[in-house]
Design a protein around this motif. Structure first.
Motif, PDB file in Angstrom:
ATOM      1  N   LEU A  36       0.822  -1.199   0.000  1.00 27.62           N
ATOM      2  CA  LEU A  36       0.000   0.000   0.000  1.00 27.62           C
ATOM      3  C   LEU A  36       0.862   1.258   0.000  1.00 27.62           C
ATOM      4  N   ALA A  37       1.998   1.201   0.664  1.00 27.82           N
ATOM      5  CA  ALA A  37       2.888   2.362   0.726  1.00 27.82           C
ATOM      6  C   ALA A  37       3.435   2.742  -0.651  1.00 27.82           C
ATOM      7  N   THR A  38       3.361   1.836  -1.606  1.00 28.36           N
ATOM      8  CA  THR A  38       3.836   2.136  -2.964  1.00 28.36           C
ATOM      9  C   THR A  38       2.763   2.812  -3.810  1.00 28.36           C
ATOM     10  N   GLN A  39       1.554   2.920  -3.280  1.00 29.59           N
ATOM     11  CA  GLN A  39       0.443   3.522  -4.018  1.00 29.59           C
ATOM     12  C   GLN A  39       0.400   5.031  -3.773  1.00 29.59           C
ATOM     13  N   ALA A  40       0.013   5.763  -4.791  1.00 25.83           N
ATOM     14  CA  ALA A  40       0.002   7.230  -4.722  1.00 25.83           C
ATOM     15  C   ALA A  40      -0.867   7.753  -3.576  1.00 25.83           C
ATOM     16  N   GLU A  41      -1.978   7.117  -3.317  1.00 22.82           N
ATOM     17  CA  GLU A  41      -2.918   7.607  -2.303  1.00 22.82           C
ATOM     18  C   GLU A  41      -2.441   7.378  -0.874  1.00 22.82           C
ATOM     19  N   PHE A  42      -1.423   6.570  -0.706  1.00 20.24           N
ATOM     20  CA  PHE A  42      -0.939   6.248   0.633  1.00 20.24           C
ATOM     21  C   PHE A  42      -0.601   7.522   1.413  1.00 20.24           C
ATOM     22  N   GLU A  43       0.140   8.403   0.812  1.00 20.26           N
ATOM     23  CA  GLU A  43       0.551   9.645   1.490  1.00 20.26           C
ATOM     24  C   GLU A  43      -0.647  10.512   1.875  1.00 20.26           C
ATOM     25  N   GLU A  44      -1.680  10.452   1.078  1.00 24.06           N
ATOM     26  CA  GLU A  44      -2.864  11.260   1.358  1.00 24.06           C
ATOM     27  C   GLU A  44      -3.605  10.776   2.604  1.00 24.06           C
ATOM     28  N   PHE A  45      -3.640   9.471   2.810  1.00 24.29           N
ATOM     29  CA  PHE A  45      -4.458   8.911   3.882  1.00 24.29           C
ATOM     30  C   PHE A  45      -3.670   8.326   5.053  1.00 24.29           C
ATOM     31  N   LEU A  46      -2.452   7.847   4.810  1.00 23.43           N
ATOM     32  CA  LEU A  46      -1.752   7.102   5.852  1.00 23.43           C
ATOM     33  C   LEU A  46      -0.336   7.605   6.125  1.00 23.43           C
ATOM     34  N   ALA A  47      -0.045   8.836   5.785  1.00 22.48           N
ATOM     35  CA  ALA A  47       1.297   9.371   6.001  1.00 22.48           C
ATOM     36  C   ALA A  47       1.621   9.535   7.488  1.00 22.48           C
ATOM     37  N   ASP A  48       0.618   9.839   8.274  1.00 24.62           N
ATOM     38  CA  ASP A  48       0.809  10.014   9.718  1.00 24.62           C
ATOM     39  C   ASP A  48       1.062   8.648  10.357  1.00 24.62           C
ATOM     40  N   PRO A  49       2.217   8.453  11.020  1.00 31.82           N
ATOM     41  CA  PRO A  49       2.535   7.151  11.614  1.00 31.82           C
ATOM     42  C   PRO A  49       1.498   6.682  12.639  1.00 31.82           C
ATOM     43  N   HIS A  50       0.848   7.612  13.325  1.00 33.36           N
ATOM     44  CA  HIS A  50      -0.171   7.241  14.305  1.00 33.36           C
ATOM     45  C   HIS A  50      -1.417   6.685  13.611  1.00 33.36           C
ATOM     46  N   VAL A  51      -1.793   7.290  12.506  1.00 30.83           N
ATOM     47  CA  VAL A  51      -2.949   6.812  11.734  1.00 30.83           C
ATOM     48  C   VAL A  51      -2.631   5.438  11.146  1.00 30.83           C
ATOM     49  N   LEU A  52      -1.425   5.282  10.624  1.00 29.78           N
ATOM     50  CA  LEU A  52      -1.014   3.998  10.065  1.00 29.78           C
ATOM     51  C   LEU A  52      -1.030   2.910  11.138  1.00 29.78           C
ATOM     52  N   ALA A  53      -0.472   3.197  12.293  1.00 34.90           N
ATOM     53  CA  ALA A  53      -0.452   2.220  13.389  1.00 34.90           C
ATOM     54  C   ALA A  53      -1.872   1.866  13.826  1.00 34.90           C
ATOM     55  N   ARG A  54      -2.749   2.855  13.882  1.00 35.48           N
ATOM     56  CA  ARG A  54      -4.147   2.611  14.263  1.00 35.48           C
ATOM     57  C   ARG A  54      -4.824   1.700  13.250  1.00 35.48           C
ATOM     58  N   ASN A  55      -4.600   1.966  11.971  1.00 34.74           N
ATOM     59  CA  ASN A  55      -5.189   1.132  10.929  1.00 34.74           C
ATOM     60  C   ASN A  55      -4.711  -0.307  11.022  1.00 34.74           C
ATOM     61  N   LYS A  56      -3.425  -0.494  11.223  1.00 30.96           N
ATOM     62  CA  LYS A  56      -2.876  -1.845  11.354  1.00 30.96           C
ATOM     63  C   LYS A  56      -3.478  -2.555  12.570  1.00 30.96           C
ATOM     64  N   ARG A  57      -3.586  -1.825  13.669  1.00 33.10           N
ATOM     65  CA  ARG A  57      -4.157  -2.407  14.887  1.00 33.10           C
ATOM     66  C   ARG A  57      -5.605  -2.827  14.662  1.00 33.10           C
ATOM     67  N   LEU A  58      -6.375  -1.977  14.004  1.00 40.12           N
ATOM     68  CA  LEU A  58      -7.784  -2.286  13.753  1.00 40.12           C
ATOM     69  C   LEU A  58      -7.939  -3.501  12.834  1.00 40.12           C
ATOM     70  N   ILE A  59      -7.071  -3.617  11.849  1.00 43.77           N
ATOM     71  CA  ILE A  59      -7.111  -4.787  10.963  1.00 43.77           C
ATOM     72  C   ILE A  59      -6.836  -6.052  11.767  1.00 43.77           C
ATOM     73  N   ARG A  60      -5.819  -6.004  12.616  1.00 49.39           N
ATOM     74  CA  ARG A  60      -5.489  -7.181  13.441  1.00 49.39           C
ATOM     75  C   ARG A  60      -6.652  -7.542  14.362  1.00 49.39           C
ATOM     76  N   GLU A  61      -7.269  -6.530  14.973  1.00 50.11           N
ATOM     77  CA  GLU A  61      -8.389  -6.801  15.880  1.00 50.11           C
ATOM     78  C   GLU A  61      -9.580  -7.385  15.139  1.00 50.11           C
ATOM     79  N   TYR A  62      -9.830  -6.908  13.940  1.00 46.15           N
ATOM     80  CA  TYR A  62     -10.966  -7.405  13.165  1.00 46.15           C
ATOM     81  C   TYR A  62     -10.799  -8.886  12.859  1.00 46.15           C
ATOM     82  N   TRP A  63      -9.608  -9.263  12.422  1.00 47.51           N
ATOM     83  CA  TRP A  63      -9.363 -10.667  12.067  1.00 47.51           C
ATOM     84  C   TRP A  63      -9.143 -11.498  13.290  1.00 47.51           C
TER      85      TRP A  63
END
Length: 79
Positions: free
Chosen positions: A52-79
């Motif tokens: 995902l980090a190689t996609q152009a939109e990554f910087e727009e939505f997930l550049a903030d390390p806190h937002v990225l960490a939150r997203n990863k955590r939520l994915i892990r919790e969901y599964w």
């Protein structure tokens, strides 16, 4: 009866199985893959976000390390 994760109710699952000709053997293969997937969840999450980090939109939505960490955590919790 509902599945909290999917939002489907039991009759919806029956309709899906009929519509897509999903047999018990298919369900068993999906279940088996799911068990494997869960054991490798961390690898899948990291590989997905590396891609995902190689996609152009990554910087727009997930550049903030806190937002990225939150997203990863939520994915892990969901599964």
């Amino acid at each position: 009866m509902s599945d909290a994760r999917s939002g489907f109710v039991s009759h919806d699952m029956s309709a899906l199985r009929t519509t897509y000709a999903i047999e018990d053997s298919d369900v068993e293969r999906i279940r088996t893959y799911g068990e494997y997937f869960v054991t490798r969840l961390e690898d899948f999450v990291e590989a997905f976000y590396a891609w995902l980090a190689t996609q152009a939109e990554f910087e727009e939505f997930l550049a903030d390390p806190h937002v990225l960490a939150r997203n990863k955590r939520l994915i892990r919790e969901y599964w």
